[in-house]
Write an enzyme that holds these catalytic residues in place. Structure first.
Site, PDB file in Angstrom:
ATOM      1  N   SER A 117       1.101 -11.434 -26.473  1.00  0.00           N
ATOM      2  CA  SER A 117       0.330 -10.192 -26.419  1.00  0.00           C
ATOM      3  C   SER A 117       1.143  -9.102 -25.733  1.00  0.00           C
ATOM      4  O   SER A 117       2.238  -9.352 -25.208  1.00  0.00           O
ATOM      5  CB  SER A 117      -0.992 -10.403 -25.661  1.00  0.00           C
ATOM      6  OG  SER A 117      -0.734 -10.764 -24.311  1.00  0.00           O
ATOM      7  N   SER A 166       8.262  -3.910 -13.301  1.00  0.00           N
ATOM      8  CA  SER A 166       7.203  -2.905 -13.388  1.00  0.00           C
ATOM      9  C   SER A 166       7.599  -1.738 -12.487  1.00  0.00           C
ATOM     10  O   SER A 166       8.434  -1.899 -11.586  1.00  0.00           O
ATOM     11  CB  SER A 166       5.875  -3.505 -12.926  1.00  0.00           C
ATOM     12  OG  SER A 166       4.898  -2.501 -12.729  1.00  0.00           O
ATOM     13  N   TYR A 189       0.603  -8.512  -6.718  1.00  0.00           N
ATOM     14  CA  TYR A 189       1.321  -8.173  -7.952  1.00  0.00           C
ATOM     15  C   TYR A 189       2.560  -7.349  -7.628  1.00  0.00           C
ATOM     16  O   TYR A 189       3.661  -7.630  -8.119  1.00  0.00           O
ATOM     17  CB  TYR A 189       0.395  -7.409  -8.895  1.00  0.00           C
ATOM     18  CG  TYR A 189       1.070  -6.936 -10.157  1.00  0.00           C
ATOM     19  CD1 TYR A 189       1.341  -7.820 -11.191  1.00  0.00           C
ATOM     20  CD2 TYR A 189       1.431  -5.592 -10.320  1.00  0.00           C
ATOM     21  CE1 TYR A 189       1.957  -7.391 -12.359  1.00  0.00           C
ATOM     22  CE2 TYR A 189       2.047  -5.159 -11.478  1.00  0.00           C
ATOM     23  CZ  TYR A 189       2.311  -6.058 -12.496  1.00  0.00           C
ATOM     24  OH  TYR A 189       2.933  -5.630 -13.643  1.00  0.00           O
ATOM     25  N   LYS A 191       6.746  -8.316  -8.187  1.00  0.00           N
ATOM     26  CA  LYS A 191       7.702  -7.492  -8.928  1.00  0.00           C
ATOM     27  C   LYS A 191       8.869  -7.065  -8.035  1.00  0.00           C
ATOM     28  O   LYS A 191      10.019  -7.016  -8.486  1.00  0.00           O
ATOM     29  CB  LYS A 191       6.990  -6.275  -9.526  1.00  0.00           C
ATOM     30  CG  LYS A 191       5.928  -6.629 -10.562  1.00  0.00           C
ATOM     31  CD  LYS A 191       6.510  -7.459 -11.703  1.00  0.00           C
ATOM     32  CE  LYS A 191       5.484  -7.757 -12.780  1.00  0.00           C
ATOM     33  NZ  LYS A 191       6.052  -8.533 -13.912  1.00  0.00           N
TER      34      LYS A 191
END
Length: 338
Positions: free
Chosen positions: A57, A190, A203, A207
Site C-alpha cells: 500500500s 520521513s 514514530y 525515523k
C-alpha cells in the site's frame, strides 16, 4: 566602492529571493528537482532487480508501479499476501509496454519483524532472479499519542518494526553487495526524521534512529561501492492511519485521512522517490509547503527554525487534532467501548 557594495548586496539579495521562490514553489529539495529534469532517466531501471519491502500500500505500492512501468524486475514484500497479489497485477499491467512478464515480479510475503526469516527470504530472491541490485526498506507504522502517556512497550514495538527489522534485513543483504562491490540500499524515513512533529514521539524517534544507523553505514560503505539513499517524505495520502499505533500496546487508532487535509498525492511522491533512487542521491526531502520550507530553515538556522516550528507546529497540531485526530480518536473510543 559604494557602487560595488550596493551591487554585491542586491546580487546576494536577488539570489536569496530566487532560491526562496524555488523552494516555495517546489515539492522536493532543490537537488531532487534538478535531477528530475536533468538527471538519470527512470528508464535506467530496466532489467535491474528491486526488492520493495512494504509494497502492499501507500508509497511502496506506487513506487512499485513506477519501477515496473519503466521495466524494472521486482520483488514485492509485505505481510498482506492478498494485497500484494493486487499490486503484482498492477505492476504487470503498467509494465506491459516495457516488456514485463509474470516471472519478472516475485511475490514474497513475510512479516519483516520476524528477523530470523530474513536470510531465507533473501535466498529466495537470489534463487529466482540470480541477483539483487537495490533493496528498498519502506515498511513501518505510524503513531498518534502524547509524549508523557506512551507506554514503553509501544516504544519497543515500534522500534522493532520501523528500525531493527530494516537494519537487520540490510545487514543480511550487505555481504552479497560487498562481495560484488556494488549495491544500493534505500530507506524510507520521513520529514519526522529531521524534525520533531508533535503527538508522534515514538514514530519520530524511529525515523531519527534510521538516520543514525544508515548515515553511519554510508560513511563506512561509500568506498566499497555501496550507495545509501534516505528518503524523507512529508504528509502523503495513504492508509497509514489504519494501523496507526497509540500510547497503549496492541492498540490501533484506525480512521481515515480526511479529504480536506493538505497532503501530497502518493503517485507524485513515488515518482520523486524513483528519481532519487536512480540518481543515487544521499538524502531527499519530498513535501508540500510550508513543511519543505521549514526543513530548510531548521537545517541552516536550527535554533530559529525550531523555535518557529514549535509555535507553528503546535498550532497546526491543535488544529489537526480538532479535525482528523478528533475524528479518529472518536473511532478509537468507540472501539474501546465494544
Amino acid at each position: 566602492m559604494m557602487d560595488f557594495t550596493a551591487y554585491l548586496f542586491f546580487t546576494v539579495l536577488s539570489c536569496a529571493v530566487l532560491l526562496l521562490c524555488l523552494i516555495l514553489f517546489s515539492d522536493g529539495d532543490l537537488t531532487l528537482m534538478l535531477k528530475e529534469k536533468f538527471g538519470v532517466p527512470l528508464d535506467s531501471v530496466k532489467g535491474k532487480v528491486y526488492w520493495v519491502v512494504g509494497a502492499s500500500s501507500g508509497i511502496g505500492k506506487e513506487l512499485s508501479y513506477q519501477l515496473a512501468a519503466h521495466g524494472a524486475k521486482l520483488v514485492i514484500s509485505a505481510r498482506r499476501a492478498l494485497e500484494l497479489e493486487k499490486v503484482k497485477t498492477g505492476c504487470l499491467a503498467v509494465g506491459k509496454k516495457a516488456g514485463l512478464v509474470d516471472s519478472d515480479v516475485l511475490l514474497l510475503p513475510f512479516d519483516v519483524t520476524e528477523v530470523e526469516s530474513h536470510q531465507e527470504h533473501f535466498d529466495s530472491v537470489l534463487r529466482h532472479f540470480g541477483k539483487l541490485d537495490v533493496l528498498i526498506n519502506n515498511s513501518g507504522r505510524s503513531q498518534k499519542a502524547e509524549f508523557q502517556k506512551i507506554d514503553l512497550r509501544v516504544d519497543k514495538d515500534l522500534f522493532n518494526t520501523n528500525v531493527f527489522s530494516l537494519v537487520n534485513l540490510s545487514r543480511v543483504v550487505l555481504p552479497y553487495f560487498l562481495a560484488k562491490a556494488q549495491g544500493h540500499i534505500v530507506v524510507t524515513s520521513s520529514v519526522a526524521g529531521k524534525l520533531g512533529a508533535a503527538f508522534s514521539a515514538t514514530y519520530n524517534a524511529t525515523k531519527h534512529a534510521l538516520h543514525g544507523y544508515f548515515e553511519t553505514a554510508r560513511s563506512e560503505l561509500y568506498t566499497k561501492g555501496i550507495s545509501i539513499t534516505m528518503i524523507c517524505p512529508g504528509m502523503v495520502y495513504s492508509d497509514i492511519l489504519t494501523a496507526c499505533a497509540t500510547e497503549n500496546p496492541g492498540e490501533q487508532l484506525g480512521g481515515e485521512i480526511g479529504e480536506d487535509e493538505k497532503r501530497m498525492k502518493t503517485e507524485r511522491c513515488a515518482k520523486l522517490c524513483a528519481v532519487a533512487i536512480v540518481n543515487k542521491l544521499d538524502e531527499v526531502w519530498i513535501s508540500l509547503n510550508p513543511v519543505l520550507f521549514f526543513l530548510y530553515v531548521c537545517q541552516y538556522a536550527p535554533s530559529l527554525g525550531r523555535t518557529f516550528l514549535s509555535r507553528y507546529g503546535l498550532q497546526a497540531a491543535i488544529k489537526t487534532r480538532g479535525k482528523r485526530d478528533a475524528r479518529t480518536l472518536r473511532t478509537l473510543d468507540n472501539n474501546r467501548s465494544r
